[in-house]
Design a protein around this motif. Structure first.
Motif, PDB file in Angstrom:
ATOM      1  N   ALA A 227       0.840  -1.204   0.000  1.00 27.52           N
ATOM      2  CA  ALA A 227       0.000   0.000   0.000  1.00 27.52           C
ATOM      3  C   ALA A 227       0.873   1.251   0.000  1.00 27.52           C
ATOM      4  O   ALA A 227       1.928   1.287   0.622  1.00 27.52           O
ATOM      5  N   SER A 228       0.416   2.271  -0.705  1.00 25.58           N
ATOM      6  CA  SER A 228       1.216   3.499  -0.809  1.00 25.58           C
ATOM      7  C   SER A 228       0.305   4.726  -0.789  1.00 25.58           C
ATOM      8  O   SER A 228       0.195   5.453  -1.773  1.00 25.58           O
ATOM      9  N   PRO A 229      -0.364   4.977   0.343  1.00 27.49           N
ATOM     10  CA  PRO A 229      -1.252   6.135   0.420  1.00 27.49           C
ATOM     11  C   PRO A 229      -0.460   7.436   0.398  1.00 27.49           C
ATOM     12  O   PRO A 229       0.689   7.487   0.855  1.00 27.49           O
ATOM     13  N   PRO A 230      -1.052   8.502  -0.137  1.00 26.00           N
ATOM     14  CA  PRO A 230      -0.377   9.803  -0.074  1.00 26.00           C
ATOM     15  C   PRO A 230      -0.235  10.260   1.370  1.00 26.00           C
ATOM     16  O   PRO A 230      -0.978   9.819   2.255  1.00 26.00           O
ATOM     17  N   ARG A 231       0.706  11.152   1.600  1.00 26.17           N
ATOM     18  CA  ARG A 231       1.021  11.572   2.961  1.00 26.17           C
ATOM     19  C   ARG A 231      -0.211  12.066   3.723  1.00 26.17           C
ATOM     20  O   ARG A 231      -0.358  11.778   4.914  1.00 26.17           O
ATOM     21  N   HIS A 232      -1.090  12.787   3.063  1.00 17.39           N
ATOM     22  CA  HIS A 232      -2.239  13.350   3.782  1.00 17.39           C
ATOM     23  C   HIS A 232      -3.239  12.274   4.216  1.00 17.39           C
ATOM     24  O   HIS A 232      -4.152  12.547   5.009  1.00 17.39           O
ATOM     25  N   GLU A 233      -3.053  11.035   3.743  1.00 16.72           N
ATOM     26  CA  GLU A 233      -3.920   9.936   4.158  1.00 16.72           C
ATOM     27  C   GLU A 233      -3.237   8.992   5.146  1.00 16.72           C
ATOM     28  O   GLU A 233      -3.833   7.980   5.542  1.00 16.72           O
ATOM     29  N   TRP A 234      -2.037   9.287   5.551  1.00 17.58           N
ATOM     30  CA  TRP A 234      -1.365   8.422   6.520  1.00 17.58           C
ATOM     31  C   TRP A 234      -2.162   8.381   7.824  1.00 17.58           C
ATOM     32  O   TRP A 234      -2.680   9.405   8.293  1.00 17.58           O
ATOM     33  N   GLN A 235      -2.206   7.195   8.419  1.00 14.38           N
ATOM     34  CA  GLN A 235      -2.945   6.998   9.653  1.00 14.38           C
ATOM     35  C   GLN A 235      -1.977   6.721  10.812  1.00 14.38           C
ATOM     36  O   GLN A 235      -1.001   5.985  10.653  1.00 14.38           O
ATOM     37  N   ALA A 236      -2.270   7.296  11.960  1.00 14.48           N
ATOM     38  CA  ALA A 236      -1.478   7.008  13.157  1.00 14.48           C
ATOM     39  C   ALA A 236      -1.902   5.666  13.734  1.00 14.48           C
ATOM     40  O   ALA A 236      -3.068   5.279  13.627  1.00 14.48           O
ATOM     41  N   PRO A 237      -0.976   4.937  14.347  1.00 13.60           N
ATOM     42  CA  PRO A 237      -1.365   3.703  15.022  1.00 13.60           C
ATOM     43  C   PRO A 237      -2.261   4.017  16.226  1.00 13.60           C
ATOM     44  O   PRO A 237      -2.271   5.142  16.739  1.00 13.60           O
ATOM     45  N   THR A 238      -2.994   2.999  16.700  1.00 11.49           N
ATOM     46  CA  THR A 238      -3.918   3.162  17.816  1.00 11.49           C
ATOM     47  C   THR A 238      -3.211   2.882  19.138  1.00 11.49           C
ATOM     48  O   THR A 238      -2.567   1.843  19.284  1.00 11.49           O
TER      49      THR A 238
END
Length: 306
Positions: A227-238
């Motif tokens: 997977a290679s989402p753009p930076r603005h879609e990066w998710q933080a771990p929970t």
């Protein structure tokens, strides 16, 4: 036996106010108070995150210890190994220099030093080892070991064993769970004593600070399976529910006290191992290295040449 204690420091995804970002500095302060110099292996992107968000106290605390590059951008696709996989040897080496040089520069600019480069996850390519050696940086996480040795030469570079293998003890998820921590801590003395009878050097792993308090690695959340989402879609771990950072730090200090009191271990750093083992009288030419590699391929296995 020589040993070093290292930490893979990786989270540039969680919000800047998240407690996980303070942990490397807190761990560093505990070691400093106990007189142990640790080794922080840090993504270049993580260091730039720390800069952007004014985490100067963490930078100052970590800077009292040894620091190495944990690849510039971690698992952001395409990784360095992915990029070099379709290039010939020398093009691949050039690509490594292009990709990772910024990370080395970042650590030198922020910390005033960088002792080496450390493999991140499964991102490995021989060209990375070779290119790092050309820049004067040893590589931690050797893909193989020799009997009685935790340090080897490979691709004209000094390689150090990582904590994997030899029944390595890991504490990532147990600092927050005292019963489990007690069980693992009780094994440390015997583990180090046994290692000291087997090898000249073997490291201990402190933790991934992010995984002591989070349910998953940021890379697993964002980049698994290509997977290679753009930076603005990066998710933080929970974050792990109910995790206690004071408890983590309390147990970590008990771990450090155990390490520094072990009579058969001389604690050092990546820079210290380089000083001990990094001077050798023979340099293999590029042509000889490539010729030897071709013979290994042709023989489909280990091949001995002059």
């Amino acid at each position: 036996m020589y040993s070093l204690l290292y930490f893979d420091t990786e989270d540039f995804f969680s919000p800047p106010e998240a407690p996980v970002h303070r942990l490397p500095g807190q761990l560093a302060d505990i070691m400093d108070r106990r007189g142990l110099v640790g080794c922080f292996h840090i993504h270049g992107e993580k260091v730039r995150f720390m800069e952007r968000h004014g985490q100067t106290d963490v930078i100052e605390a970590v800077g009292k210890h040894d620091v190495s590059l944990h690849y510039d951008r971690g698992s952001v696709h395409p990784t360095t190994a992915e990029e070099v996989s379709n290039l010939d040897w020398f093009q691949g080496v050039d690509r490594v220099l292009f990709r990772e040089f910024t990370g080395f520069q970042t650590l030198h600019r922020v910390f005033g030093k960088c002792s080496g480069i450390t493999q991140h996850g499964g991102t490995f390519a021989a060209q990375i080892v070779y290119a790092a050696g050309k820049m004067g940086y040893p590589f931690l996480y050797s893909p193989f070991q020799l009997p009685g040795r935790g340090v080897v030469w490979y691709c004209n570079n000094l390689l150090m064993a990582g904590a994997g293998g030899r029944g390595g003890l890991y504490f990532d998820t147990v600092y927050r769970d005292t019963p489990r921590f007690e069980e693992r801590l009780a094994r440390v003395d015997g583990y180090l004593t046994e290692l000291a009878q087997q090898v000249d050097y073997w490291p201990m792993f402190g933790c991934h600070p992010v995984i002591t308090v989070m349910e998953a690695f940021p890379d697993a959340v964002n980049f698994a399976d290509g997977a290679s989402p753009p930076r603005h879609e990066w998710q933080a771990p929970t974050p792990v529910k109910g995790v206690s950072i004071p408890l983590i730090l309390e147990n970590f200090e008990r771990f450090i006290a155990k390490l520094v009191n072990h009579p058969e271990v001389e604690w050092t750093t990546v820079a210290g191992i380089s000083e001990l083992f990094g001077h050798r009288p023979v340099e293999v030419s590029d042509a000889a290295a490539v010729e030897g590699a071709a013979q290994v391929v042709a023989n489909r296995g280990p091949t001995f040449t002059p």
